[in-house]
Motif scaffolding. Structure first.
Motif, PDB file in Angstrom:
ATOM      1  N   ASP A   1       0.744  -1.152   0.038  1.00 41.58           N
ATOM      2  CA  ASP A   1       0.216   0.021   0.259  1.00 41.58           C
ATOM      3  C   ASP A   1       0.956   1.188   0.010  1.00 41.58           C
ATOM      4  OD1 ASP A   1      -2.598  -1.270  -0.001  1.00 41.58           O
ATOM      5  OD2 ASP A   1      -2.266  -1.529   2.186  1.00 41.58           O
ATOM      6  N   VAL A   2       0.435   2.172  -0.672  1.00 34.57           N
ATOM      7  CA  VAL A   2       1.206   3.622  -0.757  1.00 34.57           C
ATOM      8  C   VAL A   2       0.321   4.472   0.282  1.00 34.57           C
ATOM      9  CG1 VAL A   2       1.625   5.434  -2.127  1.00 34.57           C
ATOM     10  CG2 VAL A   2       1.698   3.128  -3.053  1.00 34.57           C
ATOM     11  N   SER A   3       1.055   5.261   1.202  1.00 38.06           N
ATOM     12  CA  SER A   3       0.682   5.977   2.238  1.00 38.06           C
ATOM     13  C   SER A   3      -0.412   6.773   1.517  1.00 38.06           C
ATOM     14  CB  SER A   3       1.745   6.465   3.161  1.00 38.06           C
ATOM     15  OG  SER A   3       1.126   7.612   3.755  1.00 38.06           O
ATOM     16  N   PRO A   4      -1.560   7.272   2.059  1.00 42.40           N
ATOM     17  CA  PRO A   4      -2.361   8.039   1.418  1.00 42.40           C
ATOM     18  C   PRO A   4      -1.808   9.398   1.416  1.00 42.40           C
ATOM     19  CG  PRO A   4      -3.655   6.633   2.906  1.00 42.40           C
ATOM     20  CD  PRO A   4      -2.140   6.574   2.960  1.00 42.40           C
ATOM     21  N   GLY A   5      -1.293   9.724   2.485  1.00 37.04           N
ATOM     22  CA  GLY A   5      -0.647  11.058   2.699  1.00 37.04           C
ATOM     23  C   GLY A   5       0.252  11.621   1.661  1.00 37.04           C
ATOM     24  N   ARG A   6       0.926  10.612   0.935  1.00 36.45           N
ATOM     25  CA  ARG A   6       1.832  11.210   0.015  1.00 36.45           C
ATOM     26  C   ARG A   6       1.355  11.277  -1.256  1.00 36.45           C
ATOM     27  NH1 ARG A   6       6.466   6.422   1.290  1.00 36.45           N
ATOM     28  NH2 ARG A   6       6.854   7.122   3.552  1.00 36.45           N
ATOM     29  N   ALA A   7       0.079  10.932  -1.719  1.00 34.18           N
ATOM     30  CA  ALA A   7      -0.546  11.127  -3.071  1.00 34.18           C
ATOM     31  C   ALA A   7      -1.030  12.776  -2.910  1.00 34.18           C
ATOM     32  CB  ALA A   7      -1.449  10.116  -3.121  1.00 34.18           C
ATOM     33  N   PRO A   8      -0.993  13.447  -3.939  1.00 33.65           N
ATOM     34  CA  PRO A   8      -1.728  14.666  -4.031  1.00 33.65           C
ATOM     35  C   PRO A   8      -3.179  14.410  -4.151  1.00 33.65           C
ATOM     36  CG  PRO A   8       0.300  14.514  -5.710  1.00 33.65           C
ATOM     37  CD  PRO A   8      -0.184  13.179  -4.887  1.00 33.65           C
ATOM     38  N   ALA A   9      -3.837  15.619  -3.765  1.00 31.73           N
ATOM     39  CA  ALA A   9      -5.284  15.424  -3.644  1.00 31.73           C
ATOM     40  C   ALA A   9      -5.822  15.173  -5.113  1.00 31.73           C
ATOM     41  CB  ALA A   9      -5.760  16.854  -2.958  1.00 31.73           C
ATOM     42  N   THR A  10      -5.169  15.908  -6.202  1.00 33.01           N
ATOM     43  CA  THR A  10      -5.732  15.711  -7.536  1.00 33.01           C
ATOM     44  C   THR A  10      -5.561  14.333  -8.101  1.00 33.01           C
ATOM     45  OG1 THR A  10      -3.310  16.399  -8.178  1.00 33.01           O
ATOM     46  CG2 THR A  10      -5.033  18.085  -8.244  1.00 33.01           C
ATOM     47  N   SER A  11      -4.167  13.632  -7.357  1.00 36.19           N
ATOM     48  CA  SER A  11      -4.120  12.127  -7.914  1.00 36.19           C
ATOM     49  C   SER A  11      -5.072  11.073  -7.276  1.00 36.19           C
ATOM     50  CB  SER A  11      -2.534  11.884  -7.501  1.00 36.19           C
ATOM     51  OG  SER A  11      -2.364  10.587  -7.699  1.00 36.19           O
TER      52      SER A  11
END
Length: 275
Positions: free
Chosen positions: A4-14
């Motif tokens: 899993d990729v940490s949700p905090g690292r993904a930009p809102a647009t992504s």
């Protein structure tokens, strides 16, 4: 298994892009547009058309998101990094919350169209969820599509306090079965690797397009017979659909698939414009 990729690292647009992709945006939009066109054809007022569109859109969003949520482990095992939940483009918790919110909104919006209309539309949505929950892996995988597409015109008509002509639900059900067969075709290999064995998988790649064509041609015949269009239009439709059917049977490569899609588009158009 993909981490899993940490949700905090993904930009809102992504995350938003991933959320849209996880909803199966193409089929969701297609069904919503079909409902809008049917509503316009049924002479519903602008406000009613928007209400129908909102009810169908939220229902389809819940079906799309539930599909990816329920298939997450299977998609991970098969390495489906094109799936947003597998790649970590969108957090599982966000998709789960969006799915529940869409389902709640669908419930309210459906019954805002009327008690009878709302009950019918919830049957459509329940059919989609039943497919996701396991029917997709059985020989009965076509049933949810037949029920959902057959009930959709009934829902639209009831939302306008009318009853649909008999050929709307019959033609819609046949169109749904044909759409199911064609929709699965691109994912046959991935599905085979994860144990999904619906009706299309049992037919095999060679027979999916021809069987879908028979079903879609039957849908054409139902709509033409039911709507009794001018002779010239009926002949034109017969020529076009007959030509496409020949391409399905005798074509090579991807041509049979695209020809069958063409018949499905003709059927959808007829279902809307022929009254």
């Amino acid at each position: 298994m993909t981490a899993d990729v940490s949700p905090g690292r993904a930009p809102a647009t992504s995350r938003m892009t991933g959320l849209v992709a996880a909803a199966h945006a193409g089929p969701t939009l297609a069904v919503t547009v079909l409902a809008v066109l049917l509503a316009v054809a049924a002479d519903l007022g602008p406000g009613r058309v928007l209400l129908v569109a909102a009810a169908v859109l939220t229902g389809q969003l819940s079906i799309g998101w539930s599909n990816d949520l329920l298939d997450l482990q299977r998609d991970r095992r098969s390495g489906r990094t094109d799936k947003p939940l597998v790649s970590g483009a969108v957090p599982v918790g966000l998709v789960r919350a969006a799915c529940l919110l869409a389902l709640a909104a669908c419930l309210v919006l459906s019954f805002a169209c009327g008690v009878a209309a709302g009950a019918v539309h919830l049957v459509c949505v329940a059919a989609g969820w039943a497919y996701n929950l396991g029917l997709k892996s059985t020989a009965w995988s076509w049933v949810p599509y037949a029920v959902a597409f057959g009930c959709l015109p009934v829902f639209v008509a009831l939302a306008g306090s009318t009853t649909p002509p008999w050929w709307w639900p019959v033609g819609g059900a046949l169109l749904g079965v044909g759409a199911h067969l064609l929709n699965v075709l691109p994912d046959l290999e991935d599905d085979a690797g994860t144990g999904v064995r619906g009706l299309p998988h049992r037919l095999g790649e060679r027979w999916i397009a021809p069987v879908a064509t028979v079903v879609l041609v039957a849908a054409t015949a139902v709509v033409v017979v039911g709507s009794s269009p001018p002779v010239a239009l009926a002949v034109a439709v017969g020529v076009v659909v007959g030509g496409l059917a020949i391409l399905v049977v005798g074509g090579r490569g991807r041509l049979p698939f695209f020809a069958a899609i063409g018949i499905a588009l003709v059927d959808a158009t007829l279902l809307v414009v022929a009254r």
